[in-house]
Design a protein around this motif. Structure first.
Motif, PDB file in Angstrom:
ATOM      1  N   THR A   1       0.841  -1.197   0.000  1.00 27.39           N
ATOM      2  CA  THR A   1       0.000   0.000   0.000  1.00 27.39           C
ATOM      3  C   THR A   1       0.875   1.246   0.000  1.00 27.39           C
ATOM      4  O   THR A   1       1.854   1.329   0.756  1.00 27.39           O
ATOM      5  CB  THR A   1      -0.921   0.006   1.244  1.00 27.39           C
ATOM      6  OG1 THR A   1      -1.740  -1.161   1.222  1.00 27.39           O
ATOM      7  CG2 THR A   1      -1.810   1.239   1.259  1.00 27.39           C
ATOM      8  N   SER A   2       0.548   2.215  -0.824  1.00 23.72           N
ATOM      9  CA  SER A   2       1.360   3.428  -0.933  1.00 23.72           C
ATOM     10  C   SER A   2       1.147   4.351   0.258  1.00 23.72           C
ATOM     11  O   SER A   2       0.092   4.347   0.900  1.00 23.72           O
ATOM     12  CB  SER A   2       1.013   4.176  -2.227  1.00 23.72           C
ATOM     13  OG  SER A   2      -0.364   4.529  -2.241  1.00 23.72           O
ATOM     14  N   ILE A   3       2.154   5.159   0.546  1.00 20.26           N
ATOM     15  CA  ILE A   3       2.079   6.157   1.613  1.00 20.26           C
ATOM     16  C   ILE A   3       1.117   7.255   1.180  1.00 20.26           C
ATOM     17  O   ILE A   3       1.204   7.773   0.070  1.00 20.26           O
ATOM     18  CB  ILE A   3       3.474   6.739   1.912  1.00 20.26           C
ATOM     19  CG1 ILE A   3       4.404   5.630   2.426  1.00 20.26           C
ATOM     20  CG2 ILE A   3       3.386   7.879   2.922  1.00 20.26           C
ATOM     21  CD1 ILE A   3       5.859   6.049   2.533  1.00 20.26           C
ATOM     22  N   ARG A   4       0.202   7.626   2.068  1.00 21.52           N
ATOM     23  CA  ARG A   4      -0.836   8.595   1.718  1.00 21.52           C
ATOM     24  C   ARG A   4      -0.580   9.975   2.294  1.00 21.52           C
ATOM     25  O   ARG A   4      -1.404  10.870   2.164  1.00 21.52           O
ATOM     26  CB  ARG A   4      -2.191   8.077   2.201  1.00 21.52           C
ATOM     27  CG  ARG A   4      -2.562   6.714   1.634  1.00 21.52           C
ATOM     28  CD  ARG A   4      -2.776   6.771   0.138  1.00 21.52           C
ATOM     29  NE  ARG A   4      -3.942   7.556  -0.191  1.00 21.52           N
ATOM     30  CZ  ARG A   4      -5.189   7.063  -0.230  1.00 21.52           C
ATOM     31  NH1 ARG A   4      -5.408   5.781   0.044  1.00 21.52           N
ATOM     32  NH2 ARG A   4      -6.199   7.834  -0.544  1.00 21.52           N
ATOM     33  N   GLY A   5       0.565  10.158   2.941  1.00 26.30           N
ATOM     34  CA  GLY A   5       0.892  11.473   3.492  1.00 26.30           C
ATOM     35  C   GLY A   5       1.693  11.360   4.772  1.00 26.30           C
ATOM     36  O   GLY A   5       2.011  10.258   5.241  1.00 26.30           O
ATOM     37  N   LEU A   6       2.035  12.522   5.336  1.00 27.70           N
ATOM     38  CA  LEU A   6       2.802  12.597   6.577  1.00 27.70           C
ATOM     39  C   LEU A   6       1.946  13.212   7.675  1.00 27.70           C
ATOM     40  O   LEU A   6       1.050  14.018   7.411  1.00 27.70           O
ATOM     41  CB  LEU A   6       4.067  13.432   6.390  1.00 27.70           C
ATOM     42  CG  LEU A   6       5.177  12.864   5.496  1.00 27.70           C
ATOM     43  CD1 LEU A   6       6.317  13.866   5.387  1.00 27.70           C
ATOM     44  CD2 LEU A   6       5.690  11.545   6.043  1.00 27.70           C
ATOM     45  N   HIS A   7       2.264  12.822   8.903  1.00 28.68           N
ATOM     46  CA  HIS A   7       1.617  13.400  10.071  1.00 28.68           C
ATOM     47  C   HIS A   7       2.710  13.766  11.062  1.00 28.68           C
ATOM     48  O   HIS A   7       3.477  12.915  11.500  1.00 28.68           O
ATOM     49  CB  HIS A   7       0.644  12.399  10.693  1.00 28.68           C
ATOM     50  CG  HIS A   7      -0.001  12.871  11.945  1.00 28.68           C
ATOM     51  ND1 HIS A   7      -0.469  14.166  12.110  1.00 28.68           N
ATOM     52  CD2 HIS A   7      -0.262  12.230  13.131  1.00 28.68           C
ATOM     53  CE1 HIS A   7      -0.992  14.300  13.307  1.00 28.68           C
ATOM     54  NE2 HIS A   7      -0.877  13.146  13.950  1.00 28.68           N
ATOM     55  N   HIS A   8       2.833  15.050  11.399  1.00 27.75           N
ATOM     56  CA  HIS A   8       3.878  15.524  12.303  1.00 27.75           C
ATOM     57  C   HIS A   8       3.335  15.575  13.728  1.00 27.75           C
ATOM     58  O   HIS A   8       2.269  16.139  13.983  1.00 27.75           O
ATOM     59  CB  HIS A   8       4.367  16.905  11.873  1.00 27.75           C
ATOM     60  CG  HIS A   8       5.016  16.912  10.515  1.00 27.75           C
ATOM     61  ND1 HIS A   8       6.355  16.638  10.331  1.00 27.75           N
ATOM     62  CD2 HIS A   8       4.490  17.117   9.277  1.00 27.75           C
ATOM     63  CE1 HIS A   8       6.644  16.692   9.033  1.00 27.75           C
ATOM     64  NE2 HIS A   8       5.531  16.976   8.376  1.00 27.75           N
ATOM     65  N   ILE A   9       4.089  14.964  14.641  1.00 21.12           N
ATOM     66  CA  ILE A   9       3.668  14.927  16.032  1.00 21.12           C
ATOM     67  C   ILE A   9       4.784  15.457  16.929  1.00 21.12           C
ATOM     68  O   ILE A   9       5.951  15.505  16.538  1.00 21.12           O
ATOM     69  CB  ILE A   9       3.292  13.498  16.484  1.00 21.12           C
ATOM     70  CG1 ILE A   9       4.511  12.560  16.401  1.00 21.12           C
ATOM     71  CG2 ILE A   9       2.134  12.955  15.663  1.00 21.12           C
ATOM     72  CD1 ILE A   9       4.287  11.207  17.033  1.00 21.12           C
TER      73      ILE A   9
END
Length: 218
Positions: free
Chosen positions: A79-87
């Motif tokens: 499955t392809s990466i759908r975006g980034l989430h910064h925490i």
């Protein structure tokens, strides 16, 4: 152990607590049961569908998927990466640090364990993976593998579910204050009424401590 009926396992308590919470709240459709890896129980997933409620659980088991010839991990690798989430989070030294998580999600047909396939059906569930990109040397990278019955149609909905799961740590801190700070388990009270009154006071105290600015930063 996989072939042992859930009724004979200690993990039956998670199903019982799910039923009890639904009975108390009385509105199962609005409930989302959030739990750690101990609750990665196929029977629990089936029970939520039976009761008409929802769940988000951190996965522990790499279950069979699709036609049974592969697992969830195999599908998610493709499955392809759908975006980034910064925490932002506090590391083991108590310092605030940042991380970028690669987000993947996919609706997958998940199958019960082989020994239980005659008793339980396959379920269409959403799998969400959040994996840290470029973790610093010397620290284990953040990796969350969540499974939920809720639909996810885009990156923002996946992040929403991740944030809901992250709230579970507030409950962990609350219980730590209650047990380690208030020493609730050391109580010597001998009647249920006295113990209930003490716990009510401790819960208020623990909640106030949790809500202080320093605890919020944690």
């Amino acid at each position: 152990m996989t072939r042992l009926p859930i009724e004979k396992k200690e993990s039956i308590r998670w199903l019982e607590k799910l039923r009890q919470s639904i009975e108390r709240l009385g509105d199962p459709h609005r409930c989302i049961h959030i739990a750690d890896r101990e609750s990665d129980i196929y029977e629990l997933y089936c029970l939520t569908q039976e009761l008409g409620t929802h769940f988000i659980v951190r996965a522990c088991v790499d279950r069979l998927a699709g036609d049974g010839g592969h697992t969830i991990a195999t599908e998610m690798e493709e499955t392809s990466i759908r975006g980034l989430h910064h925490i932002e989070f506090r590391n083991d030294r108590g310092e605030m640090t940042k991380a970028a998580l690669e987000i993947k999600f996919k609706r997958i047909k998940v199958l019960p364990p082989i020994g239980k396939q005659k008793r339980y059906p396959g379920l269409n569930l959403t799998v969400i993976h959040a994996s840290e990109r470029g973790a610093p040397r010397g620290r284990k990278p953040i990796e969350w593998k969540l499974i939920t019955d809720l639909p996810v149609h885009g990156r923002s909905e996946a992040i929403e579910k991740i944030n809901w799961y992250a709230l579970r740590w507030k409950i962990e801190v609350f219980h730590k204050i209650l047990k380690s700070g208030c020493k609730a388990e050391d109580s010597k009270l001998r009647t249920a009424d006295r113990l209930a009154n003490l716990m009510a006071m401790f819960c208020i105290l623990s909640w106030r401590i949790l809500c202080t600015p320093t605890m919020k930063a944690a």
